[in-house]
Design a protein around this motif. Structure first.
Motif, PDB file in Angstrom:
ATOM      1  N   ASN A  65       0.693  -1.228  -0.080  1.00 20.70           N
ATOM      2  CA  ASN A  65      -0.044   0.035  -0.025  1.00 20.70           C
ATOM      3  C   ASN A  65       0.994   1.403  -0.035  1.00 20.70           C
ATOM      4  O   ASN A  65       1.705   1.508   0.909  1.00 20.70           O
ATOM      5  N   SER A  66       0.776   2.023  -1.244  1.00 20.54           N
ATOM      6  CA  SER A  66       1.789   3.075  -1.144  1.00 20.54           C
ATOM      7  C   SER A  66       1.439   4.412  -0.042  1.00 20.54           C
ATOM      8  O   SER A  66       2.512   4.865   0.265  1.00 20.54           O
ATOM      9  N   GLU A  67       0.235   4.441   0.498  1.00 21.64           N
ATOM     10  CA  GLU A  67       0.050   5.345   1.393  1.00 21.64           C
ATOM     11  C   GLU A  67       0.673   4.959   2.721  1.00 21.64           C
ATOM     12  O   GLU A  67       1.291   5.895   3.631  1.00 21.64           O
ATOM     13  N   VAL A  68       0.730   3.712   3.076  1.00 26.57           N
ATOM     14  CA  VAL A  68       1.287   3.294   4.149  1.00 26.57           C
ATOM     15  C   VAL A  68       2.504   3.414   4.130  1.00 26.57           C
ATOM     16  O   VAL A  68       3.513   3.788   5.144  1.00 26.57           O
ATOM     17  N   VAL A  69       3.228   2.981   2.972  1.00 27.50           N
ATOM     18  CA  VAL A  69       4.809   3.096   3.025  1.00 27.50           C
ATOM     19  C   VAL A  69       5.193   4.463   3.209  1.00 27.50           C
ATOM     20  O   VAL A  69       6.007   4.872   3.764  1.00 27.50           O
ATOM     21  N   GLU A  70       4.391   5.334   2.216  1.00 26.48           N
ATOM     22  CA  GLU A  70       4.812   6.916   2.451  1.00 26.48           C
ATOM     23  C   GLU A  70       4.713   7.358   3.911  1.00 26.48           C
ATOM     24  O   GLU A  70       5.639   8.133   4.385  1.00 26.48           O
ATOM     25  N   VAL A  71       3.613   7.150   4.635  1.00 30.97           N
ATOM     26  CA  VAL A  71       3.493   7.842   6.094  1.00 30.97           C
ATOM     27  C   VAL A  71       4.504   7.049   6.844  1.00 30.97           C
ATOM     28  O   VAL A  71       5.129   7.726   7.759  1.00 30.97           O
ATOM     29  N   TYR A  72       4.649   5.665   6.655  1.00 27.09           N
ATOM     30  CA  TYR A  72       5.603   5.210   7.723  1.00 27.09           C
ATOM     31  C   TYR A  72       7.016   5.052   7.167  1.00 27.09           C
ATOM     32  O   TYR A  72       7.927   4.910   8.430  1.00 27.09           O
ATOM     33  N   LEU A  73       7.366   5.143   6.047  1.00 30.45           N
ATOM     34  CA  LEU A  73       9.079   5.127   5.683  1.00 30.45           C
ATOM     35  C   LEU A  73       9.105   6.453   5.006  1.00 30.45           C
ATOM     36  O   LEU A  73      10.465   6.460   4.777  1.00 30.45           O
ATOM     37  N   GLY A  74       8.544   7.261   4.738  1.00 30.44           N
ATOM     38  CA  GLY A  74       8.598   8.631   4.283  1.00 30.44           C
ATOM     39  C   GLY A  74       8.677   8.489   2.741  1.00 30.44           C
ATOM     40  O   GLY A  74       8.538   7.577   2.084  1.00 30.44           O
ATOM     41  N   LYS A  75       8.398   9.611   2.109  1.00 31.24           N
ATOM     42  CA  LYS A  75       8.337   9.588   0.631  1.00 31.24           C
ATOM     43  C   LYS A  75       9.803   9.430  -0.160  1.00 31.24           C
ATOM     44  O   LYS A  75      10.614  10.541   0.506  1.00 31.24           O
TER      45      LYS A  75
END
Length: 80
Positions: A65-75
């Motif tokens: 999930n791209s939103e989960v990855v962005e929120v938790y790992l950063g963009k």
């Protein structure tokens, strides 16, 4: 009166696979940040960001999930 709970709250470190949760229909709620353990143990995961649910699904669905990855790992950003 039933002595078999329908919901159990626990830390991943305290959880053992011998509760028979599948056979009993037991729901286990983890509030945990150790993602390796959560991904290994959970059948369904809900992800919150500042109290708002941003995703729900299987471990594989959450991993991709791209939103989960962005929120938790950063963009990811490009360095010029």
């Amino acid at each position: 009166m039933s002595l078999c709970p329908a919901l159990m709250l626990t830390k991943v470190k305290c959880y053992k696979k011998d509760y028979g949760n599948s056979e009993r229909g037991l729901t286990i709620l983890f509030v945990e940040h150790e993602m390796k353990a959560v991904m290994k143990l959970a059948e369904k995961i809900s992800v919150l960001n500042f109290g708002k649910k941003i995703a729900e699904g299987t471990p594989d669905e959450i991993r991709s999930n791209s939103e989960v990855v962005e929120v938790y790992l950063g963009k990811e950003t490009e360095i010029a």
